[in-house]
Motif scaffolding. Structure first.
Motif, PDB file in Angstrom:
ATOM      1  N   ILE A 170     -74.855 142.897 -29.600  1.00 43.32           N
ATOM      2  CA  ILE A 170     -73.770 142.636 -28.651  1.00 43.32           C
ATOM      3  C   ILE A 170     -73.343 143.889 -27.893  1.00 43.32           C
ATOM      4  O   ILE A 170     -72.859 143.799 -26.761  1.00 43.32           O
ATOM      5  N   THR A 204     -67.874 146.867 -30.496  1.00 43.16           N
ATOM      6  CA  THR A 204     -68.228 145.865 -31.504  1.00 43.16           C
ATOM      7  C   THR A 204     -67.222 144.716 -31.522  1.00 43.16           C
ATOM      8  O   THR A 204     -67.407 143.738 -32.235  1.00 43.16           O
ATOM      9  N   VAL A 257     -75.273 135.642 -38.083  1.00 43.94           N
ATOM     10  CA  VAL A 257     -74.027 134.913 -38.342  1.00 43.94           C
ATOM     11  C   VAL A 257     -74.244 133.906 -39.469  1.00 43.94           C
ATOM     12  O   VAL A 257     -73.418 133.782 -40.385  1.00 43.94           O
ATOM     13  N   TYR A 315     -73.684 142.056 -40.093  1.00 42.68           N
ATOM     14  CA  TYR A 315     -72.814 142.447 -38.980  1.00 42.68           C
ATOM     15  C   TYR A 315     -73.397 143.623 -38.217  1.00 42.68           C
ATOM     16  O   TYR A 315     -73.185 143.763 -37.001  1.00 42.68           O
ATOM     17  N   ILE A 331     -75.664 142.138 -35.684  1.00 38.90           N
ATOM     18  CA  ILE A 331     -74.882 141.549 -34.594  1.00 38.90           C
ATOM     19  C   ILE A 331     -74.355 142.631 -33.665  1.00 38.90           C
ATOM     20  O   ILE A 331     -74.463 142.527 -32.439  1.00 38.90           O
ATOM     21  N   GLN A 332     -73.797 143.679 -34.256  1.00 34.53           N
ATOM     22  CA  GLN A 332     -73.219 144.754 -33.446  1.00 34.53           C
ATOM     23  C   GLN A 332     -74.267 145.418 -32.562  1.00 34.53           C
ATOM     24  O   GLN A 332     -74.007 145.726 -31.389  1.00 34.53           O
ATOM     25  N   TYR A 369     -69.930 134.717 -30.711  1.00 33.45           N
ATOM     26  CA  TYR A 369     -71.229 135.096 -30.168  1.00 33.45           C
ATOM     27  C   TYR A 369     -72.336 134.144 -30.624  1.00 33.45           C
ATOM     28  O   TYR A 369     -73.487 134.303 -30.229  1.00 33.45           O
ATOM     29  N   SER A 370     -71.990 133.182 -31.441  1.00 32.07           N
ATOM     30  CA  SER A 370     -72.996 132.266 -31.984  1.00 32.07           C
ATOM     31  C   SER A 370     -73.204 131.084 -31.041  1.00 32.07           C
ATOM     32  O   SER A 370     -72.245 130.530 -30.508  1.00 32.07           O
ATOM     33  N   TYR A 382     -66.562 137.998 -39.474  1.00 33.81           N
ATOM     34  CA  TYR A 382     -67.291 136.741 -39.270  1.00 33.81           C
ATOM     35  C   TYR A 382     -66.646 135.888 -38.188  1.00 33.81           C
ATOM     36  O   TYR A 382     -67.321 135.281 -37.352  1.00 33.81           O
ATOM     37  N   THR A 429     -64.720 136.837 -35.675  1.00 28.61           N
ATOM     38  CA  THR A 429     -64.941 137.403 -34.348  1.00 28.61           C
ATOM     39  C   THR A 429     -66.350 137.098 -33.877  1.00 28.61           C
ATOM     40  O   THR A 429     -66.571 136.714 -32.713  1.00 28.61           O
ATOM     41  N   TYR A 430     -67.300 137.213 -34.768  1.00 25.59           N
ATOM     42  CA  TYR A 430     -68.697 137.058 -34.366  1.00 25.59           C
ATOM     43  C   TYR A 430     -69.131 135.596 -34.203  1.00 25.59           C
ATOM     44  O   TYR A 430     -70.186 135.332 -33.627  1.00 25.59           O
ATOM     45  N   VAL A 474     -78.624 137.173 -33.310  1.00 23.90           N
ATOM     46  CA  VAL A 474     -77.201 137.034 -33.635  1.00 23.90           C
ATOM     47  C   VAL A 474     -76.945 135.744 -34.383  1.00 23.90           C
ATOM     48  O   VAL A 474     -76.220 135.718 -35.382  1.00 23.90           O
TER      49      VAL A 474
END
Length: 560
Positions: free
Chosen positions: A505, A328, A482, A498, A501-502, A452-453, A446, A448-449, A478
């Motif tokens: 990813i 993650t 986000v 999240y 998202i996890q 991925y945006s 947020y 970290t993610y 994702v």
């Protein structure tokens, strides 16, 4: 942007300092004594020609830009659980909708050129980002940024932006309006004569070293006490060890196997370890955005994930210091409550070659007579870049070359200068790259993610921006999650987003986690005292850590 110095060298390294590190203003790291003539020398991982860049909004700025020259409104200490520390601001508040943020600025602050700092500079900084998308690395959706008086700045957002709080307050360099309004194109300027509010200002620059000197207008009384801070480039990893043990460097963050033994008889040397970054294989993942190569196939990325023998890699390259990562990209110990599916808490320690082969077989990648797979005439051959001199990462590449060969993947490591490595990632001009993920504006996932945006990425050939989505990853689920997480300060709702998202990813793996690398930082007390210690981690001590570097260098004192 945060870049970990990764240097693994033998204890018996030749005690020869690279010539590049011995020239320039400031001399050797022998500048102890009183504050008027004190100096220290820092090695922050630069292994090639240093390219001048003091623009805090561009991805390739030199590391002292944020923390020594420019400051943020607040400072967030990732080495402790302390509340954010007021810097250029003394208070802030949101309205009930999360769309309006009111900031109270500090009295008595001057820019390094002597001009007064006011809330107008804060409003100008955020308005500059609003008007210039290329500078808005995190995609802040601002409607307006105004100063209602000299002490109050009001930021208005398009949507609820509670989760942008730390990015706004703790990770935005505030620049002077009277200087920047005269810059014709802030997206291209290197800002050669930077004017900031920080503890230091630029004294001299060369391609081998540069010197920062005390800002006499600094707003914190009595700080800093060190007059000159010199940054050097070293040609080799051996030179880094030689410089440290030879008393020619006062502060560096380097992985040194057998560190305790190496420093055993060095009475002036000490170190701390603050692991916080997940060493990962970055992949240029989106063919739609211009990435080319087998790594654009999710099946290939999944196979690489399962082919890694991380326990072996820790022994061969991590010195046994590494901790277990999570798919993650959060830290398993610190962030356990944020990880929705505990099956994704940690990465596997050993390789699952059978599973990796099964994934590639199902995806149509067939082994050829040479043992290397191919599909549609394309060979499963991948180039991975790392920085010359980052010896533990070079060791990782050597070991992974053998591990990937077992599943029919050819890995071709390359070594390049830091500037080229960084530019390749920012521009998306690579297939695979070794780097680390972690340390956003706060410990909320947020940040970290955001990596991925699609709002923080760009097509290959265009800069992705600071702390951006260098993997060129694009996933509508994702993006939506986000955005939804950013619209609330309700942690329960954030956790739901999240989790989405996890799930995505972990399946797509645009960044392939290896392990949580050690974060070793070494200090000399010969010329300066008051460095962070294991019992007093008043700042994250890594030399490359933006913002914290200003805290550390404002705290240390000349050795008596």
């Amino acid at each position: 942007m945060f870049r970990l110095t990764r240097i693994a060298v033998a204890a018996a390294a030749a005690l020869t300092l690279a010539a590049a590190g011995c020239s320039g203003d400031g001399g050797k790291a022998n500048g102890g004594g009183n504050a008027a003539n004190s100096s220290i020398t820092i090695f922050n991982g630069s292994t090639g020609t240093i390219v001048e860049q003091w623009n805090p909004f561009l991805p390739n700025f030199l590391q002292p830009t944020e923390g020594l020259i420019y400051e943020a409104l607040y400072w967030y200490n990732f080495a402790s659980d302390a509340d954010p520390q007021p810097m250029l601001a003394t208070a802030f508040s949101w309205d009930t909708t999360g769309k309006v943020l009111t900031i109270t600025t500090r009295d008595g602050v001057k820019w390094s050129d002597g001009q007064p700092f006011t809330a107008k500079d804060v409003a100008y900084t955020f308005d500059l980002n609003r008007r210039t998308p290329a500078l808005n690395a995190t995609g802040l959706k601002l409607v307006s940024s105004v100063a209602t008086d000299d002490k109050t700045a009001v930021l208005t957002f398009e949507k609820p932006s509670f989760t942008d709080e730390a990015q706004v307050l703790g990770n935005t360099p505030i620049v002077p309006q009277h200087v920047w309004e005269k810059i014709a194109d802030p997206t291209k300027s290197i800002n050669p004569n930077p004017v900031g509010t920080g503890p230091y200002k630029l004294k001299s620059f060369s391609a081998q070293s540069y010197v920062m000197e005390k800002n006499p207008n600094y707003w914190q009384p009595g700080k800093p006490q060190i007059q000159n801070v010199r940054y050097i480039a070293l040609a080799t990893a051996d030179a880094a060890t030689a410089a440290l043990t030879g008393g020619q460097v006062d502060w560096m963050s380097s992985f040194l196997p057998g560190l305790d033994q190496l420093l055993k008889n060095q009475k002036n040397l000490t170190y701390v370890n603050t692991p916080a970054l997940t060493t990962s294989i970055f992949t240029c993942s989106s063919a739609e955005l211009g990435c080319k190569g087998p790594q654009t196939d999710p099946a290939v990325r999944q196979a690489l994930y399962y082919a890694l023998n991380r326990d072996q890699l820790n022994k061969l390259a991590g010195g046994g210091f590494a901790e277990t990562a999570s798919p993650t990209m959060l830290l398993p110990q610190r962030d356990k409550d944020w990880i929705a599916d505990q099956a994704n808490l940690t990465v596997p320690g050993t390789a699952d070659v059978a599973k990796a082969n099964q994934i590639l077989d199902a995806a149509g990648w067939a082994k050829g007579s040479d043992g290397i797979r191919a599909k549609g005439g394309e060979k499963l051959s991948l180039t991975i870049q790392t920085v010359t001199g980052w010896s533990d990462y070079i060791s990782l590449n050597d070991a992974m070359t053998q591990e990937f060969k077992e599943i029919g993947v050819e890995l071709k490591p390359t070594q390049v200068a830091w500037q080229e490595w960084n530019n390749n990632q920012v521009q998306g001009k690579y297939q695979l790259s070794l780097d680390s993920i972690g340390l956003g504006a706060s410990t909320n996932p947020y940040f970290t993610y955001l990596r991925y945006s699609s709002t923080t990425t760009a097509k290959v050939g265009t800069a992705a921006g600071l702390t951006g989505n260098y993997a060129r990853y694009k996933n509508e689920k994702v993006d939506a999650a986000v955005a939804a997480a950013s619209a609330t300060n309700d942690e329960a709702v954030q956790k739901q987003q999240y989790a989405i998202i996890q799930q995505e990813i972990v399946k797509d793996l645009p960044y392939i986690p290896i392990y949580v690398n050690s974060l070793l930082t070494e200090f000399s007390t010969a010329n300066a005292t008051g460095w962070p210690a294991n019992e007093n981690k008043y700042a994250l001590p890594a030399t490359w850590k933006n913002w914290d570097n200003g805290i550390v260098l404002s705290t240390v004192k000349p050795a008596k």
